[in-house]
Motif scaffolding. Structure first.
Motif, short mmCIF file in Angstrom:
data_model
loop_
_atom_site.label_atom_id
_atom_site.label_comp_id
_atom_site.label_asym_id
_atom_site.label_seq_id
_atom_site.Cartn_x
_atom_site.Cartn_y
_atom_site.Cartn_z
N THR A 3 34.43 51.82 39.44
CA THR A 3 34.61 50.36 38.89
C THR A 3 35.87 49.79 39.27
O THR A 3 37.09 50.49 38.95
CB THR A 3 34.26 50.22 37.49
OG1 THR A 3 32.97 50.91 36.78
CG2 THR A 3 34.42 48.79 37.11
N ARG A 5 38.29 46.22 39.43
CA ARG A 5 38.32 44.98 38.95
C ARG A 5 39.03 43.80 40.12
O ARG A 5 39.92 44.32 40.61
CB ARG A 5 39.43 44.73 37.67
CG ARG A 5 38.95 45.73 36.88
CD ARG A 5 40.16 45.65 35.41
NE ARG A 5 39.82 46.90 34.47
CZ ARG A 5 39.90 46.94 33.43
NH1 ARG A 5 40.33 45.66 32.60
NH2 ARG A 5 39.77 47.73 32.57
N TRP A 29 33.78 44.51 39.33
CA TRP A 29 33.95 43.63 38.00
C TRP A 29 34.86 42.39 38.30
O TRP A 29 35.90 42.20 38.58
CB TRP A 29 34.92 44.52 36.98
CG TRP A 29 34.92 44.13 35.54
CD1 TRP A 29 34.43 42.65 35.16
CD2 TRP A 29 35.14 44.42 34.57
NE1 TRP A 29 34.61 42.72 33.89
CE2 TRP A 29 35.19 43.64 33.37
CE3 TRP A 29 36.05 45.86 34.22
CZ2 TRP A 29 35.36 44.04 32.29
CZ3 TRP A 29 36.51 46.29 32.93
CH2 TRP A 29 36.13 45.25 32.01
N ARG A 78 27.04 45.48 30.36
CA ARG A 78 28.06 46.17 31.33
C ARG A 78 27.17 46.66 32.31
O ARG A 78 26.14 47.26 31.95
CB ARG A 78 29.24 46.91 30.64
CG ARG A 78 30.27 46.31 29.76
CD ARG A 78 31.14 45.35 30.86
NE ARG A 78 32.19 44.84 29.88
CZ ARG A 78 32.46 43.65 29.91
NH1 ARG A 78 31.44 42.85 30.22
NH2 ARG A 78 33.47 43.27 29.30
N ARG A 80 27.49 50.44 34.17
CA ARG A 80 28.21 51.68 34.07
C ARG A 80 27.72 52.69 35.14
O ARG A 80 26.48 52.42 35.50
CB ARG A 80 28.13 52.33 32.63
CG ARG A 80 28.65 51.12 31.83
CD ARG A 80 30.31 51.12 32.02
NE ARG A 80 30.81 50.38 30.95
CZ ARG A 80 31.98 49.79 30.96
NH1 ARG A 80 32.68 49.47 32.13
NH2 ARG A 80 32.70 48.95 30.08
N GLY A 150 29.72 56.26 32.24
CA GLY A 150 30.84 55.76 32.67
C GLY A 150 32.26 56.35 32.96
O GLY A 150 31.97 57.75 33.06
N TYR A 154 37.11 53.04 30.48
CA TYR A 154 36.48 51.64 30.36
C TYR A 154 35.61 51.71 29.21
O TYR A 154 35.55 50.60 28.51
CB TYR A 154 35.48 51.65 31.60
CG TYR A 154 36.19 51.20 32.87
CD1 TYR A 154 36.96 50.15 32.99
CD2 TYR A 154 35.98 51.86 34.13
CE1 TYR A 154 37.54 49.68 33.81
CE2 TYR A 154 36.79 51.65 35.27
CZ TYR A 154 37.39 50.50 35.26
OH TYR A 154 37.85 50.11 36.39
N GLU A 157 37.73 51.05 26.16
CA GLU A 157 38.10 49.60 25.93
C GLU A 157 37.51 49.04 24.93
O GLU A 157 37.83 47.87 24.32
CB GLU A 157 38.34 48.74 27.39
CG GLU A 157 39.42 49.26 28.20
CD GLU A 157 39.61 48.49 29.30
OE1 GLU A 157 40.54 48.38 30.01
OE2 GLU A 157 38.17 47.87 29.58
#
Length: 267
Positions: A3, A5, A29, A78, A80, A150, A154, A157
């Motif tokens: 993943t 960002r 993301w 989400r 994942r 995942g 993450y 979080e």
């Protein structure tokens, strides 16, 4: 299946924003909407198994090659990475895996070097169930498997965040298979060094990681960050196995009576 960002992106003299390269499992993301148009959304290749119409939108191919955007705009979902390994029997290795959801069916190939298993994206949330089917192996059903949802950072979080739902149900569907001699007595789930038995017709609510149910020839196990122990080496992973006998062991056949034939299946 990593993943990444993104934010504050600008595209100069280019209409194309996304083009996938192998293994086509990366999760993008979009923090501020500068990539896919919706802040806090996630984008992945549009495998049919993740194109849930209530929370996902297929993006136009002119700018986004074979892409789907999910979440954002206050959604609790989400995307994942789900990792599957330690399956048996060994004939399943090096074969393609079909992942089946109410959204559709996605096909994923075996990764011999990265995980010695399969990796596929999942959309999280309420009632997101994904069935596993090795269709090109005669629909053979795995007896054991290890699943990891995942990456630790993450899922850590969002622990305790009521606005994000990390729930994913993975289903081992015995209805696809014709290779079982008889139905398993139960399944067991191991999480955080604790083993729990899940007998047939066990239908307790699934609320925390490792909770499971076994009914109607299907075995479901919950992957989530609810109830996760961050002190264990794999806080968001579980292992499962089919058991053909109860915990006390398999029943002993009766003492034979010479001259009276008796099939084991009658006892």
């Amino acid at each position: 299946g990593f993943t990444t960002r993104y934010e504050q992106l600008r595209f100069v003299k280019s209409n194309k924003r996304i083009f996938w390269s192998e293994t086509k499992k990366e999760i993008l993301w979009d923090l501020d909407g500068s990539l896919g148009g919706v802040a806090d959304s996630m984008i992945v290749r549009s495998y049919p198994s993740v194109v849930w119409p209530d929370v996902c939108t297929v993006l136009p191919n002119t700018g986004y090659t074979d892409s789907v955007r999910c979440g954002g705009n206050g959604s609790d979902v989400r995307i994942r990475r789900m990792q599957l390994e330690n399956v048996s029997p060994g004939q399943l290795y090096y074969t393609d895996l079909d992942v089946i959801s109410d959204a559709g069916t996605g096909s994923f190939y075996f990764l011999p070097l990265d995980t010695s298993g399969w990796v596929f994206p999942v959309v999280t949330g309420t009632n997101r169930t994904y069935s596993l089917d090795w269709a090109d192996s005669g629909h053979t059903t795995t007896r054991t498997m290890s699943l990891t949802s995942g990456r630790i950072a993450y899922l850590q979080e969002t622990i305790g965040n009521p606005l994000i739902n990390e729930d994913v149900i993975i289903r081992n569907d015995l209805r696809y298979s014709h290779t079982w001699d008889y139905d398993p007595y139960s399944f067991v789930v191991q999480y955080n060094y604790v083993t729990r038995w899940v007998p047939i017709n066990h239908t307790n609510p699934m609320l925390t990681i490792g909770n499971a149910r076994y009914e109607n020839y299907t075995f479901d196990v919950l992957l989530t960050n609810k109830g996760a122990s961050l002190t264990t080496s794999n806080p968001f992973g579980v292992s499962t196995a089919a058991k053909l006998c109860p915990p006390r062991g398999c029943p002993v056949p009766p003492v034979p009576n010479p001259g009276v034939p008796l099939l084991w299946s009658k006892k």
